[in-house]
Enzyme design. Structure first.
Site, PDB file in Angstrom:
ATOM      1  N   SER A  89      -9.991  -0.650   7.100  1.00 33.33           N
ATOM      2  CA  SER A  89      -9.367  -0.542   5.780  1.00 33.33           C
ATOM      3  C   SER A  89      -8.656  -1.771   5.252  1.00 33.33           C
ATOM      4  O   SER A  89      -8.256  -1.771   4.088  1.00 33.33           O
ATOM      5  CB  SER A  89      -8.389   0.627   5.766  1.00 33.33           C
TER       6      SER A  89
ATOM      7  N   SER B  20      -9.672   1.641   2.907  1.00 34.42           N
ATOM      8  CA  SER B  20      -8.782   2.418   2.065  1.00 34.42           C
ATOM      9  C   SER B  20      -7.730   1.558   1.370  1.00 34.42           C
ATOM     10  O   SER B  20      -7.117   2.014   0.400  1.00 34.42           O
ATOM     11  CB  SER B  20      -8.074   3.502   2.892  1.00 34.42           C
TER      12      SER B  20
ATOM     13  N   LYS C  40       0.864  -1.185   0.000  1.00 35.53           N
ATOM     14  CA  LYS C  40       0.000   0.000   0.000  1.00 35.53           C
ATOM     15  C   LYS C  40       0.897   1.230   0.000  1.00 35.53           C
ATOM     16  O   LYS C  40       1.945   1.232   0.671  1.00 35.53           O
ATOM     17  CB  LYS C  40      -0.886  -0.039   1.250  1.00 35.53           C
TER      18      LYS C  40
HETATM   19  N1  GLN Z   1     -13.181   4.174   6.201  1.00 33.34           N
HETATM   20  C1  GLN Z   1     -12.628   4.550   7.467  1.00 33.34           C
HETATM   21  C2  GLN Z   1     -12.149   5.976   7.371  1.00 33.34           C
HETATM   22  O1  GLN Z   1     -12.349   6.557   6.369  1.00 33.34           O
HETATM   23  C3  GLN Z   1     -11.524   3.629   7.858  1.00 33.34           C
HETATM   24  C4  GLN Z   1     -10.289   3.879   7.080  1.00 33.34           C
HETATM   25  C5  GLN Z   1      -9.109   3.074   7.567  1.00 33.34           C
HETATM   26  O2  GLN Z   1      -9.249   2.054   8.233  1.00 33.34           O
HETATM   27  N2  GLN Z   1      -7.932   3.581   7.259  1.00 33.34           N
HETATM   28  O3  GLN Z   1     -11.594   6.515   8.241  1.00 33.34           O
END
Ligand code: GLN
Length: 471
Positions: A165, A141, A66
């Site tokens: 995410s 994400s 990532k």
């Molecule tokens: N969708 C959640 C957010 O936008 C979690 C994102 C994540 O785990 N990095 O914060």
């Protein structure tokens, strides 16, 4: 180990992945940066080590990262214009560990900007598409990581999970994704989002691979004081199968309005676990509904502090203004996307004098209640089984205009993150449109062993995880 048993060289394997990336990446937009030359050099070095008789589970194995993991000499953007030209001078600890073990780094994969999002649509480099249906999102994400594994564009991928995410994109793309306990894996060199929630983990083909990656990544790090030696913690010895394993089904995770096919598939998976010998019982996590408001106070508050460092002076983009303050403002205005700006404003507001007690402190108190819910449940059961997401992968653009709708994609993963406990997403079926559905198995803090054992036993009896999209 893997390479020897398949009788191919690391160079051949890397070449095959690079060719497939070249063919498919224009359609799926997974890789932000492909590291072809260096990857082939790493593969060659791995083959030499294998020839000298060395062995190791990740020696010569091609991995995707990532784009929030710092990689020495390779651009690391966090999906943001503000880091569009940023080339780190050092490796994240987990990257350095994999490098020492002889892993091959194919490149950096797409994500929501600074890991803020649930669909990989908030990236400066355009959205990644779901390999099962190119009109759908891969989740986020870590959507690039999930899509890379699903589309066979790497053997495994690293991701981060702050509120879902890793698990949610794993579920949307039909792969396995392990979110580790908070503090189990070093975050040094991983671009921070929300420091009390961020965790590092892997997206893999199955839970056996997830275990290999966990063993490679975990362990104390002098550079990360939040990282503990898990072997001294409660890591119970793994059960050999599901017989006698106590599986709790949290009532609050079967929410109103969830897609019926998701509920059916998850309930069928739980039944299957029961057939395999698990003892299933309902449990309650009464503060689950606090997860969304609590998370969306704490995460933006911490993000606003973490993102203060991107000021045009130290890293990446610089838009020169009339004076220093003007330079800060121009750089941040030009460099950050709208979701990141929204979170910085929310977080700065929640932390400001006069509101800090009313918002941030209260959210932390509610977080304690959520954590206690899990502790009470784990006094009675070994693992919890639930859906990962209330619905399968949604259409590109479907939720981009309404941030709250996007935030709701994580209602079933947020509390696990707030409690700091481990959770895995494993494929457990498909909906009528052919989109994958994920089962979430949650364990007590540092109980990854139990989570992985349950996931492996489930996968030994099912084939959902071995299905691949037609591309
Ligand atoms: N969708 C959640 C957010 O936008 C979690 C994102 C994540 O785990 N990095 O914060």
């Amino acid at each position: 180990m893997w390479l020897q048993s398949h009788r191919i060289s690391a160079v051949e394997l890397t070449q095959a992945f690079l060719a497939r990336i070249q063919e498919l990446n224009p359609r799926i937009n997974v890789y932000v940066t492909v590291n072809a030359e260096e990857a082939l050099q790493q593969a060659l070095a791995a083959d030499e080590r294998i020839m000298r008789g060395e062995d190791g589970p990740l020696l010569g194995v091609p991995i995707a990262l990532k784009d929030v993991f710092s990689t020495q000499g390779v651009r690391t953007t966090a999906g943001s214009h503000i880091l569009g030209n940023y080339v780190p001078t050092w490796d994240a600890t987990v990257v350095a560990r994999l490098r020492d073990m002889g892993a091959v780094f194919l490149g950096k994969v797409n994500c929501d900007e600074f890991a803020m999002g649930s669909s990989t649509e908030n990236s400066a480099w355009g959205p990644t598409r779901n390999p099962w249906n190119l009109e759908r999102v891969p989740g986020g994400s870590s959507g690039g990581s999930a899509a890379a594994v699903a589309a066979d564009l790497c053997c495994a991928a690293l991701g981060t999970d702050t509120g879902g995410s890793i698990r949610q994109p794993a579920s949307f793309c039909g792969v396995t994704g392990l979110k580790n306990s908070y503090g189990r894996v070093s975050r040094y060199g991983v671009i921070a989002y929300a420091s009390s929630l961020d965790t590092v983990g892997a997206l893999t083909r199955d839970a056996a691979d997830a275990e290999i990656l966990l063993r490679a990544l975990e362990g104390i790090d002098p550079h990360d004081s939040t990282c503990v030696d898990a072997s001294s913690m409660r890591d119970q010895s793994a059960p050999a199968d599901l017989r006698g394993l106590r599986v709790g089904v949290p009532r609050e995770f079967f929410v109103d309005g969830m897609q019926p096919e998701v509920e059916q598939a998850v309930r069928a998976a739980i039944e299957q676990m029961q057939v395999l010998g698990a003892v299933v019982k309902p449990v309650t996590l009464p503060n689950t509904s606090l997860g969304l408001p609590v998370y969306y106070l704490i995460a933006p508050a911490e993000a606003s502090a973490n993102l203060a460092r991107f000021d045009g002076v130290k890293y990446g983009l610089r838009e020169i203004g009339a004076d220093l303050i003007d330079t800060y403002q121009r750089t941040r205005a030009a460099g950050f996307g709208s979701e990141v700006k929204r979170r910085i404003m929310l977080g700065t507001y929640a932390l400001s004098a006069g509101y800090y007690d009313a918002y941030y402190i209260r959210a932390q108190k509610a977080r304690t209640l959520i954590k206690r819910d899990f502790e009470q449940a784990f006094a009675e059961v070994d693992v919890l089984a639930a859906p990962v997401s209330p619905f399968t992968a949604f259409k590109l653009g479907e939720r981009t205009d309404d941030p709250l709708q996007m935030y709701l994609a994580d209602v079933l993963t947020l509390t696990v993150s707030l409690a700091g406990v481990p959770g895995i997403s494993v494929p457990c079926g498909f909906d009528g449109a052919g989109l994958p559905i994920g089962l979430q198995l949650i364990g007590p803090a540092f109980g990854e062993n139990v989570v992985l054992a349950a996931a492996q036993a489930y996968q030994a009896a099912t084939t959902w995880h071995s299905r691949r999209p037609q591309l």
